[in-house]
Design a protein around this motif. Structure first.
Motif, PDB file in Angstrom:
ATOM      1  N   MET A   1       0.851  -1.182   0.000  1.00 49.91           N
ATOM      2  CA  MET A   1       0.000   0.000   0.000  1.00 49.91           C
ATOM      3  C   MET A   1       0.886   1.230   0.000  1.00 49.91           C
ATOM      4  O   MET A   1       1.823   1.348   0.774  1.00 49.91           O
ATOM      5  CB  MET A   1      -0.864  -0.023   1.262  1.00 49.91           C
ATOM      6  N   SER A   2       0.620   2.138  -0.898  1.00 50.86           N
ATOM      7  CA  SER A   2       1.438   3.339  -0.904  1.00 50.86           C
ATOM      8  C   SER A   2       0.586   4.527  -0.477  1.00 50.86           C
ATOM      9  O   SER A   2      -0.589   4.629  -0.814  1.00 50.86           O
ATOM     10  CB  SER A   2       2.056   3.547  -2.281  1.00 50.86           C
ATOM     11  N   ARG A   3       1.213   5.364   0.261  1.00 52.34           N
ATOM     12  CA  ARG A   3       0.562   6.589   0.708  1.00 52.34           C
ATOM     13  C   ARG A   3       1.259   7.757   0.046  1.00 52.34           C
ATOM     14  O   ARG A   3       2.408   7.673  -0.372  1.00 52.34           O
ATOM     15  CB  ARG A   3       0.669   6.698   2.236  1.00 52.34           C
TER      16      ARG A   3
ATOM     17  N   ALA B   1       7.463  17.855   1.984  1.00 51.82           N
ATOM     18  CA  ALA B   1       8.782  17.349   1.611  1.00 51.82           C
ATOM     19  C   ALA B   1       9.464  16.794   2.857  1.00 51.82           C
ATOM     20  O   ALA B   1       9.332  17.340   3.948  1.00 51.82           O
ATOM     21  CB  ALA B   1       9.631  18.457   1.003  1.00 51.82           C
ATOM     22  N   VAL B   2      10.155  15.680   2.696  1.00 57.40           N
ATOM     23  CA  VAL B   2      10.877  15.075   3.810  1.00 57.40           C
ATOM     24  C   VAL B   2      12.296  14.748   3.370  1.00 57.40           C
ATOM     25  O   VAL B   2      12.553  14.438   2.209  1.00 57.40           O
ATOM     26  CB  VAL B   2      10.174  13.803   4.333  1.00 57.40           C
TER      27      VAL B   2
ATOM     28  N   GLU C   1       9.491  14.665  -2.303  1.00 54.27           N
ATOM     29  CA  GLU C   1       8.662  15.850  -2.516  1.00 54.27           C
ATOM     30  C   GLU C   1       7.192  15.550  -2.197  1.00 54.27           C
ATOM     31  O   GLU C   1       6.774  14.395  -2.212  1.00 54.27           O
ATOM     32  CB  GLU C   1       8.785  16.307  -3.974  1.00 54.27           C
ATOM     33  N   PRO C   2       6.400  16.614  -1.931  1.00 54.08           N
ATOM     34  CA  PRO C   2       4.968  16.399  -1.732  1.00 54.08           C
ATOM     35  C   PRO C   2       4.359  15.740  -2.966  1.00 54.08           C
ATOM     36  O   PRO C   2       4.711  16.062  -4.097  1.00 54.08           O
ATOM     37  CB  PRO C   2       4.411  17.811  -1.545  1.00 54.08           C
ATOM     38  N   GLY C   3       3.480  14.771  -2.742  1.00 55.17           N
ATOM     39  CA  GLY C   3       2.869  14.043  -3.840  1.00 55.17           C
ATOM     40  C   GLY C   3       3.581  12.748  -4.157  1.00 55.17           C
ATOM     41  O   GLY C   3       3.035  11.893  -4.850  1.00 55.17           O
ATOM     42  N   ASP C   4       4.826  12.563  -3.667  1.00 55.38           N
ATOM     43  CA  ASP C   4       5.541  11.310  -3.902  1.00 55.38           C
ATOM     44  C   ASP C   4       4.871  10.185  -3.127  1.00 55.38           C
ATOM     45  O   ASP C   4       4.285  10.391  -2.059  1.00 55.38           O
ATOM     46  CB  ASP C   4       7.002  11.412  -3.452  1.00 55.38           C
ATOM     47  N   GLU C   5       4.972   8.971  -3.668  1.00 53.69           N
ATOM     48  CA  GLU C   5       4.471   7.775  -3.007  1.00 53.69           C
ATOM     49  C   GLU C   5       5.657   6.841  -2.792  1.00 53.69           C
ATOM     50  O   GLU C   5       5.954   5.992  -3.634  1.00 53.69           O
ATOM     51  CB  GLU C   5       3.383   7.116  -3.842  1.00 53.69           C
TER      52      GLU C   5
ATOM     53  N   ASP D   1       9.770   0.503   2.370  1.00 53.38           N
ATOM     54  CA  ASP D   1      10.982   0.620   3.185  1.00 53.38           C
ATOM     55  C   ASP D   1      11.327   2.086   3.463  1.00 53.38           C
ATOM     56  O   ASP D   1      11.792   2.428   4.545  1.00 53.38           O
ATOM     57  CB  ASP D   1      12.165  -0.115   2.552  1.00 53.38           C
ATOM     58  N   LEU D   2      11.087   2.963   2.491  1.00 57.93           N
ATOM     59  CA  LEU D   2      11.317   4.390   2.719  1.00 57.93           C
ATOM     60  C   LEU D   2      10.211   4.984   3.595  1.00 57.93           C
ATOM     61  O   LEU D   2      10.466   5.818   4.459  1.00 57.93           O
ATOM     62  CB  LEU D   2      11.382   5.151   1.400  1.00 57.93           C
ATOM     63  N   ALA D   3       8.971   4.548   3.377  1.00 59.82           N
ATOM     64  CA  ALA D   3       7.851   5.068   4.163  1.00 59.82           C
ATOM     65  C   ALA D   3       8.019   4.739   5.636  1.00 59.82           C
ATOM     66  O   ALA D   3       7.616   5.518   6.506  1.00 59.82           O
ATOM     67  CB  ALA D   3       6.538   4.493   3.633  1.00 59.82           C
TER      68      ALA D   3
END
Length: 90
Positions: free
Chosen positions: A1-3, A8-9, A23-27, A31-33
């Motif tokens: 599941m991607s959110r 920006a992080v 960036e904002p809007g990236d999914e 592992d990164l989430a």
């Protein structure tokens, strides 16, 4: 599941330790989430989308422990000073 990110992080890749800017809007991948700990970085999950289970597991509430009353320690007293004997006949 991607959110989807709402902000920006800057994170380090968990394997390569390279700095990554998302960036904002990236999914990002799972592992990164997992490295993104700020809940405000994510867009709100729509009601029709299955979101992550954020509920805490049901654990019984700990029973209150009654503590014995504690008496305060007495204030330390200052040692008395000795007075120098005076000569009575002087």
């Amino acid at each position: 599941m991607s959110r989807r990110l709402a902000a920006a992080v800057h994170i380090q890749h968990p394997v390569t330790r390279d700095w990554i800017i998302l960036e904002p809007g990236d999914e990002p991948d799972d592992d990164l989430a997992a490295e993104i700990t700020n809940p405000d970085a994510w867009e709100p999950v729509a009601a029709d989308e299955p979101g992550p289970d954020l509920t805490e597991p049901d654990e019984p509430e700990p029973e209150p422990v009654e503590l014995e009353p504690v008496e305060p320690e007495p204030e330390p007293t200052a040692p008395r000073r000795r007075r120098k004997p005076t000569d009575a006949g002087a």
